[in-house]
Motif scaffolding. Sequence first.
Motif, PDB file in Angstrom:
ATOM      1  N   GLY A  26      10.981  -2.070  -0.181  1.00  9.12           N
ATOM      2  CA  GLY A  26       9.739  -2.327   0.547  1.00  9.12           C
ATOM      3  C   GLY A  26       8.971  -3.501  -0.038  1.00  9.12           C
ATOM      4  O   GLY A  26       8.904  -3.662  -1.257  1.00  9.12           O
ATOM      5  N   ILE A  27       8.402  -4.327   0.840  1.00 11.14           N
ATOM      6  CA  ILE A  27       7.564  -5.467   0.429  1.00 11.14           C
ATOM      7  C   ILE A  27       6.159  -5.223   0.986  1.00 11.14           C
ATOM      8  O   ILE A  27       5.934  -5.352   2.192  1.00 11.14           O
ATOM      9  CB  ILE A  27       8.117  -6.809   0.974  1.00 11.14           C
ATOM     10  CG1 ILE A  27       9.612  -6.973   0.623  1.00 11.14           C
ATOM     11  CG2 ILE A  27       7.283  -7.971   0.448  1.00 11.14           C
ATOM     12  CD1 ILE A  27       9.898  -7.095  -0.855  1.00 11.14           C
ATOM     13  N   PRO A  28       5.204  -4.822   0.134  1.00 12.30           N
ATOM     14  CA  PRO A  28       3.871  -4.464   0.637  1.00 12.30           C
ATOM     15  C   PRO A  28       3.005  -5.691   0.939  1.00 12.30           C
ATOM     16  O   PRO A  28       2.804  -6.547   0.075  1.00 12.30           O
ATOM     17  CB  PRO A  28       3.272  -3.646  -0.510  1.00 12.30           C
ATOM     18  CG  PRO A  28       3.987  -4.108  -1.734  1.00 12.30           C
ATOM     19  CD  PRO A  28       5.332  -4.622  -1.316  1.00 12.30           C
ATOM     20  N   LYS A  29       2.495  -5.747   2.168  1.00 11.57           N
ATOM     21  CA  LYS A  29       1.711  -6.929   2.565  1.00 11.57           C
ATOM     22  C   LYS A  29       0.400  -7.015   1.789  1.00 11.57           C
ATOM     23  O   LYS A  29      -0.138  -8.102   1.586  1.00 11.57           O
ATOM     24  CB  LYS A  29       1.442  -6.893   4.065  1.00 11.57           C
ATOM     25  CG  LYS A  29       0.559  -5.736   4.535  1.00 11.57           C
ATOM     26  CD  LYS A  29       0.323  -5.792   6.036  1.00 11.57           C
ATOM     27  CE  LYS A  29      -0.656  -4.705   6.479  1.00 11.57           C
ATOM     28  NZ  LYS A  29      -0.905  -4.723   7.930  1.00 11.57           N
ATOM     29  N   GLU A  30      -0.111  -5.863   1.311  1.00  7.73           N
ATOM     30  CA  GLU A  30      -1.405  -5.869   0.616  1.00  7.73           C
ATOM     31  C   GLU A  30      -1.352  -6.568  -0.740  1.00  7.73           C
ATOM     32  O   GLU A  30      -2.395  -6.883  -1.314  1.00  7.73           O
ATOM     33  CB  GLU A  30      -1.904  -4.434   0.407  1.00  7.73           C
ATOM     34  CG  GLU A  30      -2.369  -3.741   1.682  1.00  7.73           C
ATOM     35  CD  GLU A  30      -1.208  -3.212   2.523  1.00  7.73           C
ATOM     36  OE1 GLU A  30      -1.459  -2.810   3.668  1.00  7.73           O
ATOM     37  OE2 GLU A  30      -0.050  -3.219   2.038  1.00  7.73           O
ATOM     38  N   TYR A  31      -0.158  -6.809  -1.276  1.00 10.57           N
ATOM     39  CA  TYR A  31      -0.061  -7.464  -2.575  1.00 10.57           C
ATOM     40  C   TYR A  31      -0.100  -8.992  -2.454  1.00 10.57           C
ATOM     41  O   TYR A  31      -0.050  -9.690  -3.464  1.00 10.57           O
ATOM     42  CB  TYR A  31       1.227  -7.010  -3.303  1.00 10.57           C
ATOM     43  CG  TYR A  31       1.107  -5.633  -3.904  1.00 10.57           C
ATOM     44  CD1 TYR A  31       0.859  -4.516  -3.092  1.00 10.57           C
ATOM     45  CD2 TYR A  31       1.238  -5.428  -5.275  1.00 10.57           C
ATOM     46  CE1 TYR A  31       0.745  -3.245  -3.635  1.00 10.57           C
ATOM     47  CE2 TYR A  31       1.126  -4.154  -5.823  1.00 10.57           C
ATOM     48  CZ  TYR A  31       0.882  -3.075  -5.000  1.00 10.57           C
ATOM     49  OH  TYR A  31       0.761  -1.812  -5.543  1.00 10.57           O
ATOM     50  N   ARG A  32      -0.176  -9.497  -1.213  1.00 13.18           N
ATOM     51  CA  ARG A  32      -0.362 -10.944  -1.021  1.00 13.18           C
ATOM     52  C   ARG A  32      -1.853 -11.245  -1.135  1.00 13.18           C
ATOM     53  O   ARG A  32      -2.591 -11.216  -0.181  1.00 13.18           O
ATOM     54  CB  ARG A  32       0.167 -11.383   0.334  1.00 13.18           C
ATOM     55  CG  ARG A  32       1.668 -11.413   0.365  1.00 13.18           C
ATOM     56  CD  ARG A  32       2.245 -12.214   1.507  1.00 13.18           C
ATOM     57  NE  ARG A  32       3.633 -12.521   1.232  1.00 13.18           N
ATOM     58  CZ  ARG A  32       4.647 -11.649   1.376  1.00 13.18           C
ATOM     59  NH1 ARG A  32       4.386 -10.438   1.819  1.00 13.18           N
ATOM     60  NH2 ARG A  32       5.874 -11.981   1.077  1.00 13.18           N
ATOM     61  N   MET A  33      -2.282 -11.540  -2.357  1.00 11.39           N
ATOM     62  CA  MET A  33      -3.707 -11.717  -2.637  1.00 11.39           C
ATOM     63  C   MET A  33      -4.162 -13.133  -2.293  1.00 11.39           C
ATOM     64  O   MET A  33      -3.388 -14.091  -2.393  1.00 11.39           O
ATOM     65  CB  MET A  33      -3.976 -11.455  -4.126  1.00 11.39           C
ATOM     66  CG  MET A  33      -3.517 -10.092  -4.606  1.00 11.39           C
ATOM     67  SD  MET A  33      -4.521  -8.778  -3.910  1.00 11.39           S
ATOM     68  CE  MET A  33      -3.766  -7.317  -4.616  1.00 11.39           C
ATOM     69  N   ASP A  34      -5.436 -13.238  -1.929  1.00 11.51           N
ATOM     70  CA  ASP A  34      -6.028 -14.564  -1.736  1.00 11.51           C
ATOM     71  C   ASP A  34      -5.977 -15.324  -3.049  1.00 11.51           C
ATOM     72  O   ASP A  34      -6.303 -14.784  -4.112  1.00 11.51           O
ATOM     73  CB  ASP A  34      -7.502 -14.436  -1.289  1.00 11.51           C
ATOM     74  CG  ASP A  34      -7.612 -13.897   0.134  1.00 11.51           C
ATOM     75  OD1 ASP A  34      -6.626 -14.009   0.873  1.00 11.51           O
ATOM     76  OD2 ASP A  34      -8.683 -13.355   0.470  1.00 11.51           O
ATOM     77  N   GLY A  35      -5.572 -16.593  -2.966  1.00 11.96           N
ATOM     78  CA  GLY A  35      -5.553 -17.416  -4.177  1.00 11.96           C
ATOM     79  C   GLY A  35      -4.367 -17.160  -5.083  1.00 11.96           C
ATOM     80  O   GLY A  35      -4.340 -17.622  -6.219  1.00 11.96           O
ATOM     81  N   MET A  36      -3.368 -16.394  -4.604  1.00 14.39           N
ATOM     82  CA  MET A  36      -2.180 -16.151  -5.426  1.00 14.39           C
ATOM     83  C   MET A  36      -1.475 -17.487  -5.684  1.00 14.39           C
ATOM     84  O   MET A  36      -1.235 -18.249  -4.735  1.00 14.39           O
ATOM     85  CB  MET A  36      -1.229 -15.189  -4.712  1.00 14.39           C
ATOM     86  CG  MET A  36       0.038 -14.878  -5.519  1.00 14.39           C
ATOM     87  SD  MET A  36       1.279 -13.988  -4.545  1.00 14.39           S
ATOM     88  CE  MET A  36       0.575 -12.357  -4.499  1.00 14.39           C
ATOM     89  N   PRO A  37      -1.158 -17.793  -6.949  1.00 13.83           N
ATOM     90  CA  PRO A  37      -0.483 -19.061  -7.232  1.00 13.83           C
ATOM     91  C   PRO A  37       0.827 -19.184  -6.454  1.00 13.83           C
ATOM     92  O   PRO A  37       1.544 -18.191  -6.253  1.00 13.83           O
ATOM     93  CB  PRO A  37      -0.219 -18.994  -8.739  1.00 13.83           C
ATOM     94  CG  PRO A  37      -1.212 -18.021  -9.267  1.00 13.83           C
ATOM     95  CD  PRO A  37      -1.437 -17.030  -8.167  1.00 13.83           C
ATOM     96  N   ALA A  38       1.131 -20.404  -6.025  1.00 16.54           N
ATOM     97  CA  ALA A  38       2.349 -20.647  -5.236  1.00 16.54           C
ATOM     98  C   ALA A  38       3.602 -20.219  -6.007  1.00 16.54           C
ATOM     99  O   ALA A  38       4.581 -19.754  -5.413  1.00 16.54           O
ATOM    100  CB  ALA A  38       2.432 -22.123  -4.857  1.00 16.54           C
ATOM    101  N   GLU A  39       3.560 -20.374  -7.343  1.00 21.08           N
ATOM    102  CA  GLU A  39       4.726 -20.010  -8.159  1.00 21.08           C
ATOM    103  C   GLU A  39       5.005 -18.509  -8.109  1.00 21.08           C
ATOM    104  O   GLU A  39       6.156 -18.090  -8.100  1.00 21.08           O
ATOM    105  CB  GLU A  39       4.513 -20.444  -9.613  1.00 21.08           C
ATOM    106  CG  GLU A  39       4.574 -21.948  -9.804  1.00 21.08           C
ATOM    107  CD  GLU A  39       4.194 -22.371 -11.217  1.00 21.08           C
ATOM    108  OE1 GLU A  39       4.802 -23.325 -11.707  1.00 21.08           O
ATOM    109  OE2 GLU A  39       3.308 -21.729 -11.806  1.00 21.08           O
TER     110      GLU A  39
END
Length: 493
Positions: free
Chosen positions: A264-277
């Motif tokens: 599973g890949i949780p969409k909520e863990y894509r945080m604002d300002g997450m570094p591109a790396e």
Amino acid sequence: MSDLTKLTIAAARDALRKGEVTSAELTSACLTAIDAADTLNAFVHKTPEVAESQAKSADQRIQAGEAPDLCGIPLGIKDLFCTKGVASQAASRILEGFNPEYESTVTTQLFDAGAVMLGKLNMDEFAMGSSNETSVYGDAVNPWKVDDRQLTPGGSSGGSAAAVAADLCLGATGTDTGGSIRQPAAFTGITGIKPTYGRVSRWGVVAFASSLDQAGPMTKDVRDSAIMLQAMSGFDAKDSTSANIPVPDFEAALTGDIRGKVIGIPKEYRMDGMPAEIEKLWQDGTAMLRDAGAEVRDITLPHTKYALPAYYVIAPAEASSNLARYDGVRFGHRAKLDAGDGITEMYEKTRAEGFGPEVQRRVMVGTYVLSAGFYDAYYNRARRVRALIKRDFDQVFADGVDAILTPATPSAAFGLGEMKNADPIQMYLNDVFTVTVNLAGLPGISVPAGLDAKGLPLGLQLIGRPWEEGDLLNVAYALERSAGFNAKPAKWW
């Protein structure tokens, strides 16, 4: 054999069985490496006499045959574990001079398995911190270095992470209340697993937040974590939260075959300002698991956004209750009193001198949220949110997901001192990807998966079903093999 300290636990076990090396030689090599690495401030209580005695006994067991997997393996022990006759301070001044008359269950099991204790490892005071900067012993230092800064090894198990990454020991114990095994493992390019709550006994481990704390291994790779977790796990009647569930053979579960597993890949863990790396690492890890035959599925964990606030109500509340026992009466530090001072003044002065600023902050927050008039508004509400977070995971696992892949940390290791004057909330955000696992009591593992642009390690986190550490370790093993991470810090210390 050369470079003995660079051996994994599995490789050392095999070499010991074949008679290619002795535990005494292995231990001596580690002790020499430790003495040359004082700059890292990882080992804060060295125990060479204990180590040499245990190594001698281990060699005798190995020669006699029937020795357990960990027999003769030199380990470091986090200063949170009580070790009989050896200073156990939880990196706090208030426990100065405390030499327990008993052994924690975890260290008892490790020593019964023939493991060798090299010494006690640095950590954040009472495990409160994400950078190992709250320790009475001073900062532990990350062996990774890419410029003139000294970097944090993460926290609270920073000394454990630094010691394993720098090849000062073959493995180390850590504890994880909100990410304190997984975050430092990611910062130092090693593997760290927090098992299911109740899998490993908490007896004899100095308490921070009793419903969240869980001990686990910090090692050089996934196989070593499986071997060490096996020895640490099991039912303990002395711990009322210990689960009476059989411990499977975790190493035997490492087939690397994850075909048909659902990730599973949780969409909520894509945080604002997450570094591109970090975003790219996550995508790369997803592709690796898909290429290994797993089915990748987008999932939702809707209450994730409330996890940090709930954690920073529940953990300080439990800490304020647990730390009330440190009063200067029975053991540890006691303040010098003035004429006319009574018991109240002794408590106040002892705690003011004994507890560092971060511990004081959390005790005050915890006392506040448990106080009359605020208990329902804060503590009870946080407990209800915790139940919702656990329900999110239960629903996802019920829908057929076997493991969840997320980043382990929002960044690579940062410089020591860089957050000293920042808002404490900035430091607390380091735990944004890890605290949900503790709130839900689930197993989670950090696996090193790549380097950032500066050359610092980055980790990916896998979250598993409760009590299925074997499956989780196998998915981690597949990820480890695909990532092929074998970078080591260049020696500068």
